[in-house]
Scaffold this motif. Structure first.
Motif, PDB file in Angstrom:
ATOM      1  N   LEU A 128      11.454  -7.836   7.030  1.00  7.17           N
ATOM      2  CA  LEU A 128      11.805  -6.614   7.748  1.00  7.17           C
ATOM      3  C   LEU A 128      10.566  -6.000   8.403  1.00  7.17           C
ATOM      4  N   ARG A 129       9.447  -6.019   7.708  1.00  5.23           N
ATOM      5  CA  ARG A 129       8.216  -5.478   8.295  1.00  5.23           C
ATOM      6  C   ARG A 129       7.825  -6.262   9.543  1.00  5.23           C
ATOM      7  N   ASP A 130       7.902  -7.588   9.456  1.00  2.00           N
ATOM      8  CA  ASP A 130       7.582  -8.427  10.626  1.00  2.00           C
ATOM      9  C   ASP A 130       8.546  -8.134  11.773  1.00  2.00           C
ATOM     10  N   TYR A 131       9.825  -8.004  11.465  1.00  5.99           N
ATOM     11  CA  TYR A 131      10.840  -7.768  12.486  1.00  5.99           C
ATOM     12  C   TYR A 131      10.580  -6.450  13.225  1.00  5.99           C
ATOM     13  N   LEU A 132      10.154  -5.428  12.467  1.00  3.99           N
ATOM     14  CA  LEU A 132       9.912  -4.118  13.065  1.00  3.99           C
ATOM     15  C   LEU A 132       8.526  -4.001  13.703  1.00  3.99           C
ATOM     16  N   GLY A 133       7.667  -4.977  13.456  1.00  2.53           N
ATOM     17  CA  GLY A 133       6.317  -4.929  14.006  1.00  2.53           C
ATOM     18  C   GLY A 133       5.476  -3.821  13.398  1.00  2.53           C
ATOM     19  N   MET A 134       5.652  -3.582  12.109  1.00  6.50           N
ATOM     20  CA  MET A 134       4.947  -2.515  11.405  1.00  6.50           C
ATOM     21  C   MET A 134       3.788  -3.103  10.592  1.00  6.50           C
ATOM     22  N   GLU A 135       2.926  -2.205  10.105  1.00  2.18           N
ATOM     23  CA  GLU A 135       1.777  -2.652   9.313  1.00  2.18           C
ATOM     24  C   GLU A 135       2.063  -2.658   7.814  1.00  2.18           C
ATOM     25  N   THR A 136       2.868  -1.697   7.337  1.00  2.88           N
ATOM     26  CA  THR A 136       3.087  -1.547   5.899  1.00  2.88           C
ATOM     27  C   THR A 136       4.539  -1.216   5.617  1.00  2.88           C
ATOM     28  N   ILE A 137       5.065  -1.805   4.546  1.00  4.95           N
ATOM     29  CA  ILE A 137       6.392  -1.430   4.051  1.00  4.95           C
ATOM     30  C   ILE A 137       6.315  -1.395   2.534  1.00  4.95           C
ATOM     31  N   LEU A 152       5.087   9.607  -6.800  1.00  8.08           N
ATOM     32  CA  LEU A 152       5.741   8.526  -6.074  1.00  8.08           C
ATOM     33  C   LEU A 152       5.053   7.232  -6.501  1.00  8.08           C
ATOM     34  N   TRP A 153       5.801   6.381  -7.209  1.00  9.16           N
ATOM     35  CA  TRP A 153       5.243   5.135  -7.752  1.00  9.16           C
ATOM     36  C   TRP A 153       5.594   3.981  -6.819  1.00  9.16           C
ATOM     37  N   PHE A 154       4.604   3.178  -6.467  1.00  9.73           N
ATOM     38  CA  PHE A 154       4.835   2.026  -5.606  1.00  9.73           C
ATOM     39  C   PHE A 154       5.340   0.869  -6.448  1.00  9.73           C
ATOM     40  N   LEU A 155       6.560   0.397  -6.132  1.00 11.13           N
ATOM     41  CA  LEU A 155       7.159  -0.700  -6.880  1.00 11.13           C
ATOM     42  C   LEU A 155       6.795  -2.044  -6.266  1.00 11.13           C
ATOM     43  N   THR A 156       6.996  -2.177  -4.978  1.00 12.43           N
ATOM     44  CA  THR A 156       6.612  -3.408  -4.303  1.00 12.43           C
ATOM     45  C   THR A 156       6.123  -3.051  -2.903  1.00 12.43           C
ATOM     46  N   VAL A 157       5.081  -3.737  -2.449  1.00 12.63           N
ATOM     47  CA  VAL A 157       4.395  -3.387  -1.205  1.00 12.63           C
ATOM     48  C   VAL A 157       4.148  -4.652  -0.403  1.00 12.63           C
ATOM     49  N   ASP A 158       4.343  -4.556   0.901  1.00 16.93           N
ATOM     50  CA  ASP A 158       3.946  -5.645   1.794  1.00 16.93           C
ATOM     51  C   ASP A 158       3.137  -5.014   2.930  1.00 16.93           C
ATOM     52  N   GLU A 159       1.897  -5.461   3.086  1.00 13.16           N
ATOM     53  CA  GLU A 159       1.003  -4.892   4.093  1.00 13.16           C
ATOM     54  C   GLU A 159       0.401  -5.996   4.956  1.00 13.16           C
ATOM     55  N   ALA A 160       0.452  -5.791   6.257  1.00 15.53           N
ATOM     56  CA  ALA A 160      -0.292  -6.679   7.157  1.00 15.53           C
ATOM     57  C   ALA A 160      -1.763  -6.293   7.133  1.00 15.53           C
ATOM     58  N   THR A 161      -2.022  -4.987   7.193  1.00 19.61           N
ATOM     59  CA  THR A 161      -3.380  -4.452   7.041  1.00 19.61           C
ATOM     60  C   THR A 161      -3.281  -3.196   6.199  1.00 19.61           C
ATOM     61  N   PRO A 162      -4.179  -3.005   5.241  1.00 19.64           N
ATOM     62  CA  PRO A 162      -4.099  -1.817   4.383  1.00 19.64           C
ATOM     63  C   PRO A 162      -4.267  -0.535   5.185  1.00 19.64           C
ATOM     64  N   PHE A 163      -3.513   0.495   4.806  1.00 13.59           N
ATOM     65  CA  PHE A 163      -3.621   1.804   5.441  1.00 13.59           C
ATOM     66  C   PHE A 163      -4.636   2.625   4.655  1.00 13.59           C
TER      67      PHE A 163
END
Length: 410
Positions: free
Chosen positions: A32-41, A51-62
């Motif tokens: 989904l992140r690739d499809y939307l052309g985003m950096e982080t999901i 707010l606890w991060f459960l799962t993260v996918d990042e192209a580049t860290p924010f």
């Protein structure tokens, strides 16, 4: 970079749900992140004020990587304010709403290209957490198809959560009641008088909330549960609106005092509502009460918000003084206009000289700083008499008047 959910979290409430749902997300989120052309999901869980991060996918860290198992204070995240309907689901750098974003973050230089966030639910209307996607770089607005894809992912995660909650026996009736209240507020305002001891004159009222459709739950339980699920500001703003709407309908000009957590005081809509209330009639007076027990993570930030409210003419009250250990620190940092002495001090005035000494010390402090001391929880004539002997002028409690609806004033 696909960050695995490998941290062992100490939060046990939704452990089985968390493990069952998160393992199914990794590949879908990356796609989904690739499809939307985003950096982080990421997918998050809201619990215990974070707010606890459960799962993260990042192209580049924010700024710095988002690590599964780590968490942030809720009011440091945009997702928190999206869940509370204070920010929209989609924010872009050129949107006028960015001024509100910077206000909430207390950072005039904050900027982001695009931010998309939707709550995920176990109970409809009550977020388990969020799915969020963002980039530092600007991109064209989401197309209808892209937005539907994102919403569909949020709905699929929510459906999975509800299934596993039912299997695990975590579909809690109280949470269903809170979700219903958040979806369709049914709040009845009541007003408890604050009186001058000398002549019984009412100098103001504390505005309180009663939940019409669920009298089996105390208001304290409902507000505490909303806070735990990250929905405290929404419920508090709903309650404040109901109280002020009723005060306007009744033509009240006496002081109205309303309880607020530090988080809800940050909401721009609250400041706007207060301003409208006070501008509607020059005789009106308003105070916000912050509990001594409130967790205040950033006194400087809260102080700036309180200064903005004072500039409107709002008084600041520190509530429940004497119940906890933070009273002195809160008094010195917040510089309240009103100090409300808690029932735990009032109840033992006859038997404990320490309690009387505390009242005397607070009276001296109030004289030197120009604030007023109000004793709460007065239930007997003897308690009132002792307070008057000590020099306290104002009080509130069942002996002086119970919370109740008020007749229209003419």
């Amino acid at each position: 970079m696909n960050a695995d959910f490998t941290s062992v979290l100490n939060r046990s409430k939704h452990q089985t749900i968390r493990e069952a749902v998160v393992d199914t997300l990794k590949e879908s989120l990356s796609a989904l992140r690739d499809y939307l052309g985003m950096e982080t999901i990421f997918v998050s869980e809201i619990e215990d004020g974070r707010l606890w991060f459960l799962t993260v996918d990042e192209a580049t860290p924010f700024l710095k990587p988002l690590i599964p198992g780590n968490g942030l204070p809720l009011n440091d995240t945009l997702c928190y304010w999206v869940c509370n309907d204070i920010l929209p689901h989609i924010i872009q750098s050129r949107d006028p709403i960015m001024e509100t974003v910077r206000h909430l973050r207390d950072d005039e230089n904050f900027d982001i290209g695009i931010h998309v966030s939707f709550p995920i639910h176990i109970h409809p209307g009550l977020p388990f957490g969020t799915i969020c996607c963002f980039s530092r770089k600007e991109r064209p607005p989401l197309t209808d198809v892209e937005l539907r894809m994102f919403r569909t992912m949020a709905e699929m995660i929510s459906a999975n959560l509800r299934l596993h909650a039912k299997i695990s026996g975590l579909d809690e009736p109280l949470c269903e009641d809170l979700a219903q209240t958040l979806r369709k507020p049914a709040i009845s305002p009541v007003f408890q008088p604050i009186k001058r001891f000398e002549d019984g004159h009412i100098i103001g009222y504390e505005g309180l909330s009663r939940f019409q459709e669920m009298p089996q739950h105390s208001p304290q339980d409902m507000f505490a549960l909303a806070q735990n699920y990250g929905m405290g500001p929404k419920l508090e703003l709903n309650a404040a609106n109901c109280i002020l709407d009723e005060a306007e309908r009744l033509n009240l000009t006496s002081l109205i005092s309303i309880n607020h957590s530090p988080d809800s005081l940050l909401a721009p809509s609250l400041q706007s509502r207060f301003e409208a209330y006070l501008e509607g009639n020059a005789q009106r007076a308003l105070a916000v009460e912050i509990s001594e027990q409130a967790v205040i993570q950033d006194f400087a930030r809260l102080g700036r918000r309180l200064d903005a409210l004072r500039a409107l003419g709002v008084k600041i009250a520190l509530d429940d003084v004497g119940q906890g250990n933070a009273g002195l620190a809160h008094i010195l940092a917040l510089k309240p206009d009103l100090i409300k002495l808690d029932r735990v001090i009032v109840a033992e005035l006859a038997n404990r000289k320490e309690n009387r000494a505390m009242v005397s010390a607070l009276l001296q402090f109030s004289k030197e700083t120009g604030c007023e001391l109000i004793a709460e929880g007065i239930e007997t004539e003897d308690e009132k008499a002792i307070l008057m002997d000590l020099g306290v002028k104002y009080g509130q409690g069942f002996y002086l008047g119970r919370p109740a609806p008020l007749p229209r004033q003419h």
